[in-house]
Scaffold this motif. Structure first.
Motif, PDB file in Angstrom:
ATOM      1  N   ILE A 151      89.623 -70.591 100.670  1.00  0.00           N
ATOM      2  CA  ILE A 151      90.043 -71.663  99.763  1.00  0.00           C
ATOM      3  C   ILE A 151      90.760 -72.793 100.508  1.00  0.00           C
ATOM      4  CG2 ILE A 151      90.206 -70.162  97.741  1.00  0.00           C
ATOM      5  CD1 ILE A 151      93.238 -70.078  98.193  1.00  0.00           C
ATOM      6  N   VAL A 152      90.739 -72.745 101.824  1.00  0.00           N
ATOM      7  CA  VAL A 152      91.347 -73.812 102.624  1.00  0.00           C
ATOM      8  C   VAL A 152      90.333 -74.937 102.782  1.00  0.00           C
ATOM      9  CG1 VAL A 152      92.319 -74.432 104.867  1.00  0.00           C
ATOM     10  CG2 VAL A 152      92.844 -72.206 103.850  1.00  0.00           C
ATOM     11  N   PRO A 153      90.690 -76.171 102.403  1.00  0.00           N
ATOM     12  CA  PRO A 153      89.745 -77.288 102.552  1.00  0.00           C
ATOM     13  C   PRO A 153      89.221 -77.397 103.970  1.00  0.00           C
ATOM     14  CG  PRO A 153      91.656 -77.961 101.260  1.00  0.00           C
ATOM     15  CD  PRO A 153      91.964 -76.582 101.782  1.00  0.00           C
ATOM     16  N   VAL A 154      87.965 -77.822 104.086  1.00  0.00           N
ATOM     17  CA  VAL A 154      87.235 -77.981 105.336  1.00  0.00           C
ATOM     18  C   VAL A 154      86.780 -76.627 105.887  1.00  0.00           C
ATOM     19  CG1 VAL A 154      87.222 -78.866 107.694  1.00  0.00           C
ATOM     20  CG2 VAL A 154      88.475 -80.106 105.916  1.00  0.00           C
ATOM     21  N   ILE A 155      87.690 -75.650 105.986  1.00  0.00           N
ATOM     22  CA  ILE A 155      87.295 -74.321 106.491  1.00  0.00           C
ATOM     23  C   ILE A 155      86.384 -73.639 105.480  1.00  0.00           C
ATOM     24  CG2 ILE A 155      88.110 -72.039 107.170  1.00  0.00           C
ATOM     25  CD1 ILE A 155      90.641 -73.331 108.207  1.00  0.00           C
ATOM     26  N   GLN A 156      86.905 -73.361 104.300  1.00  0.00           N
ATOM     27  CA  GLN A 156      86.157 -72.835 103.154  1.00  0.00           C
ATOM     28  C   GLN A 156      85.172 -71.714 103.496  1.00  0.00           C
ATOM     29  OE1 GLN A 156      84.899 -76.794 101.584  1.00  0.00           O
ATOM     30  NE2 GLN A 156      85.864 -76.106  99.707  1.00  0.00           N
ATOM     31  N   PHE A 157      85.662 -70.741 104.235  1.00  0.00           N
ATOM     32  CA  PHE A 157      84.818 -69.572 104.519  1.00  0.00           C
ATOM     33  C   PHE A 157      85.700 -68.358 104.781  1.00  0.00           C
ATOM     34  CE2 PHE A 157      82.157 -66.651 106.827  1.00  0.00           C
ATOM     35  CZ  PHE A 157      80.932 -66.777 106.192  1.00  0.00           C
ATOM     36  N   PRO A 158      85.699 -67.366 103.874  1.00  0.00           N
ATOM     37  CA  PRO A 158      86.475 -66.144 104.111  1.00  0.00           C
ATOM     38  C   PRO A 158      85.750 -65.254 105.107  1.00  0.00           C
ATOM     39  CG  PRO A 158      85.299 -65.970 102.029  1.00  0.00           C
ATOM     40  CD  PRO A 158      84.990 -67.339 102.583  1.00  0.00           C
ATOM     41  N   THR A 159      86.352 -65.011 106.252  1.00  0.00           N
ATOM     42  CA  THR A 159      85.650 -64.246 107.284  1.00  0.00           C
ATOM     43  C   THR A 159      85.357 -62.815 106.847  1.00  0.00           C
ATOM     44  OG1 THR A 159      87.789 -63.779 108.322  1.00  0.00           O
ATOM     45  CG2 THR A 159      86.533 -65.605 109.199  1.00  0.00           C
ATOM     46  N   ALA A 165      85.065 -75.155  86.342  1.00  0.00           N
ATOM     47  CA  ALA A 165      84.934 -73.721  86.621  1.00  0.00           C
ATOM     48  C   ALA A 165      85.202 -73.426  88.083  1.00  0.00           C
ATOM     49  CB  ALA A 165      83.537 -73.235  86.222  1.00  0.00           C
ATOM     50  N   VAL A 166      84.782 -74.320  88.966  1.00  0.00           N
ATOM     51  CA  VAL A 166      85.044 -74.143  90.401  1.00  0.00           C
ATOM     52  C   VAL A 166      86.542 -74.092  90.657  1.00  0.00           C
ATOM     53  CG1 VAL A 166      84.871 -75.221  92.672  1.00  0.00           C
ATOM     54  CG2 VAL A 166      82.896 -75.199  91.154  1.00  0.00           C
ATOM     55  N   ILE A 167      87.295 -74.987  90.008  1.00  0.00           N
ATOM     56  CA  ILE A 167      88.747 -75.018  90.196  1.00  0.00           C
ATOM     57  C   ILE A 167      89.378 -73.724  89.679  1.00  0.00           C
ATOM     58  CG2 ILE A 167      90.870 -76.211  89.542  1.00  0.00           C
ATOM     59  CD1 ILE A 167      89.230 -78.788  89.364  1.00  0.00           C
ATOM     60  N   ALA A 168      88.942 -73.297  88.479  1.00  0.00           N
ATOM     61  CA  ALA A 168      89.502 -72.077  87.895  1.00  0.00           C
ATOM     62  C   ALA A 168      89.183 -70.857  88.756  1.00  0.00           C
ATOM     63  CB  ALA A 168      88.950 -71.881  86.484  1.00  0.00           C
ATOM     64  N   ILE A 169      87.946 -70.773  89.231  1.00  0.00           N
ATOM     65  CA  ILE A 169      87.545 -69.634  90.068  1.00  0.00           C
ATOM     66  C   ILE A 169      88.301 -69.647  91.384  1.00  0.00           C
ATOM     67  CG2 ILE A 169      85.617 -68.617  91.347  1.00  0.00           C
ATOM     68  CD1 ILE A 169      83.764 -69.618  89.122  1.00  0.00           C
ATOM     69  N   THR A 170      88.589 -70.836  91.904  1.00  0.00           N
ATOM     70  CA  THR A 170      89.332 -70.936  93.162  1.00  0.00           C
ATOM     71  C   THR A 170      90.734 -70.347  93.013  1.00  0.00           C
ATOM     72  OG1 THR A 170      88.095 -72.916  93.843  1.00  0.00           O
ATOM     73  CG2 THR A 170      90.225 -72.515  94.921  1.00  0.00           C
ATOM     74  N   PHE A 171      91.408 -70.663  91.908  1.00  0.00           N
ATOM     75  CA  PHE A 171      92.734 -70.078  91.670  1.00  0.00           C
ATOM     76  C   PHE A 171      92.636 -68.563  91.496  1.00  0.00           C
ATOM     77  CE2 PHE A 171      93.922 -74.457  90.556  1.00  0.00           C
ATOM     78  CZ  PHE A 171      95.145 -74.549  91.213  1.00  0.00           C
ATOM     79  N   LEU A 172      91.627 -68.119  90.763  1.00  0.00           N
ATOM     80  CA  LEU A 172      91.428 -66.677  90.586  1.00  0.00           C
ATOM     81  C   LEU A 172      91.119 -66.008  91.917  1.00  0.00           C
ATOM     82  CD1 LEU A 172      91.080 -64.190  88.752  1.00  0.00           C
ATOM     83  CD2 LEU A 172      88.687 -64.875  88.440  1.00  0.00           C
ATOM     84  N   GLU A 173      90.324 -66.687  92.719  1.00  0.00           N
ATOM     85  CA  GLU A 173      89.953 -66.144  94.024  1.00  0.00           C
ATOM     86  C   GLU A 173      91.171 -66.008  94.928  1.00  0.00           C
ATOM     87  OE1 GLU A 173      86.977 -64.710  96.768  1.00  0.00           O
ATOM     88  OE2 GLU A 173      87.263 -64.823  94.606  1.00  0.00           O
ATOM     89  N   ALA A 174      92.102 -66.969  94.842  1.00  0.00           N
ATOM     90  CA  ALA A 174      93.320 -66.890  95.647  1.00  0.00           C
ATOM     91  C   ALA A 174      94.102 -65.630  95.304  1.00  0.00           C
ATOM     92  CB  ALA A 174      94.179 -68.127  95.412  1.00  0.00           C
ATOM     93  N   LEU A 175      94.156 -65.296  94.018  1.00  0.00           N
ATOM     94  CA  LEU A 175      94.838 -64.075  93.598  1.00  0.00           C
ATOM     95  C   LEU A 175      94.108 -62.842  94.116  1.00  0.00           C
ATOM     96  CD1 LEU A 175      96.985 -62.594  91.892  1.00  0.00           C
ATOM     97  CD2 LEU A 175      95.432 -62.823  89.928  1.00  0.00           C
ATOM     98  N   ILE A 176      92.797 -62.830  93.994  1.00  0.00           N
ATOM     99  CA  ILE A 176      92.003 -61.686  94.442  1.00  0.00           C
ATOM    100  C   ILE A 176      92.117 -61.503  95.954  1.00  0.00           C
ATOM    101  CG2 ILE A 176      89.649 -60.782  94.661  1.00  0.00           C
ATOM    102  CD1 ILE A 176      89.034 -62.085  91.967  1.00  0.00           C
ATOM    103  N   MET A 177      92.156 -62.614  96.682  1.00  0.00           N
ATOM    104  CA  MET A 177      92.289 -62.539  98.139  1.00  0.00           C
ATOM    105  C   MET A 177      93.578 -61.830  98.531  1.00  0.00           C
ATOM    106  SD  MET A 177      91.044 -66.375  99.137  1.00  0.00           S
ATOM    107  CE  MET A 177      89.299 -66.818  99.153  1.00  0.00           C
ATOM    108  N   SER A 178      94.661 -62.156  97.854  1.00  0.00           N
ATOM    109  CA  SER A 178      95.950 -61.532  98.146  1.00  0.00           C
ATOM    110  C   SER A 178      95.934 -60.056  97.758  1.00  0.00           C
ATOM    111  CB  SER A 178      97.067 -62.261  97.397  1.00  0.00           C
ATOM    112  OG  SER A 178      97.097 -63.631  97.750  1.00  0.00           O
ATOM    113  N   ILE A 179      95.363 -59.762  96.598  1.00  0.00           N
ATOM    114  CA  ILE A 179      95.309 -58.374  96.130  1.00  0.00           C
ATOM    115  C   ILE A 179      94.471 -57.516  97.067  1.00  0.00           C
ATOM    116  CG2 ILE A 179      94.440 -56.875  94.283  1.00  0.00           C
ATOM    117  CD1 ILE A 179      95.243 -59.057  92.299  1.00  0.00           C
ATOM    118  N   GLN A 180      93.335 -58.038  97.523  1.00  0.00           N
ATOM    119  CA  GLN A 180      92.464 -57.267  98.408  1.00  0.00           C
ATOM    120  C   GLN A 180      93.132 -56.988  99.755  1.00  0.00           C
ATOM    121  OE1 GLN A 180      89.603 -55.675  97.921  1.00  0.00           O
ATOM    122  NE2 GLN A 180      89.705 -56.242  95.764  1.00  0.00           N
ATOM    123  N   ALA A 181      93.901 -57.938 100.264  1.00  0.00           N
ATOM    124  CA  ALA A 181      94.639 -57.692 101.512  1.00  0.00           C
ATOM    125  C   ALA A 181      95.664 -56.590 101.296  1.00  0.00           C
ATOM    126  CB  ALA A 181      95.316 -58.980 101.975  1.00  0.00           C
TER     127      ALA A 181
END
Length: 271
Positions: A119-127, A236-252
């Motif tokens: 969710i980082v601009p320009v990077i936009q790729f979860p390894t 929807a992209v904006i909403a999913i991005t916020f949801l994804e940020a939460l999921i990213m933290s939870i998965q870690a």
């Protein structure tokens, strides 16, 4: 138009023109990024960068430690506390958790940073959306560690007995239970540890791609109400991005939690 950080294959406008204004949805091929130089890909560079970021974060947050911490020191201590007390201490036990704190904190922060890339601009790729990275963590780091510490504590025979023959079951049941326990603890556990974070990152990033590219398609080629629907797609992209940020933290957190749990089970005398 191409989303920042995405491969050349994800170019909606040129794709659409090439196929007669038909929407071509993104797929798994869009996660296969080309090499930047000498076989080195963008995810490889991001993994190396994440190590540098984590090291700098802890070095800077502890550089001028004070009894009453500042904001940056408080943030560093909070992250460390999650790994040390919330995860390692709770899952491994108060008597044996200390040697594993660096590992658990490292796993938590490493997976977190590599997830947040998405969710980082320009990077936009979860390894972690490329299966090789979580598999390497699970099979080359977590898997040998928890088996090694268990064997070191109980010996090979005692460790296998603890893992494969849970106490309290009738002896005949062990004929069925032992193979199940072996498959679970020696095969399934490390694979599910890797697949869980991979699937979450892959699916989340794919959703963002689908809504972003479909929104662009409707905006460029849609008529009337379809252009309004394009706006909804971008929302929807904006909403999913916020949801994804939460999921990213939870998965870690889950990755580090399960790793500590496996170590705790390997060190426990009874299961």
């Amino acid at each position: 138009m191409r989303l920042p950080g995405e491969p050349e294959g994800v170019q909606l406008s040129t794709q659409v023109l090439a196929v007669g204004e038909e929407f071509e949805p993104p797929g798994a091929r869009d996660f296969d990024l080309p090499a930047i130089f000498a076989g080195v890909t963008k995810p490889m560079l991001l993994v190396v960068a994440s190590v540098v970021i984590i090291a700098l974060f802890f070095l800077l947050s502890t550089r001028k430690s004070q009894l009453v911490p500042g904001k940056f020191q408080f943030l560093g201590e909070s992250v460390y506390n999650i790994g040390r007390n919330t995860i390692a201490r709770e899952q491994i036990g108060a008597k044996e958790f200390r040697p594993f704190v660096p590992l658990i904190v490292s796993l938590f922060t490493f997976v977190l940073v590599n997830n947040i890339y998405g969710i980082v601009p320009v990077i936009q790729f979860p390894t972690m959306s490329q299966i090789g990275f979580p598999l390497a963590l699970a099979l080359l780091v977590v898997y040998p560690v928890y088996h090694f510490v268990g064997i070191r504590k109980f010996g090979l025979g005692g460790y296998l007995k603890n893992q494969l023959f849970p106490p309290g079951a009738p002896k005949l049941v062990y004929l069925l239970l032992a193979p199940i326990e072996f498959f679970s603890k020696f095969v399934v556990n490390p694979l599910t540890l890797a697949v869980r974070v991979f699937a979450a990152m892959f699916a989340g990033h794919m959703l963002i791609l689908v809504f972003a590219l479909s929104g662009e398609f409707l905006l460029v080629y849609g008529d009337g109400l379809l252009k309004a629907v394009a706006g909804l797609s971008f929302l929807a992209v904006i909403a999913i991005t916020f949801l994804e940020a939460l999921i990213m933290s939870i998965q870690a957190y889950i990755f580090a939690l399960l790793s500590a749990s496996y170590i705790g089970m390997a060190l426990a005398a009874d299961h």
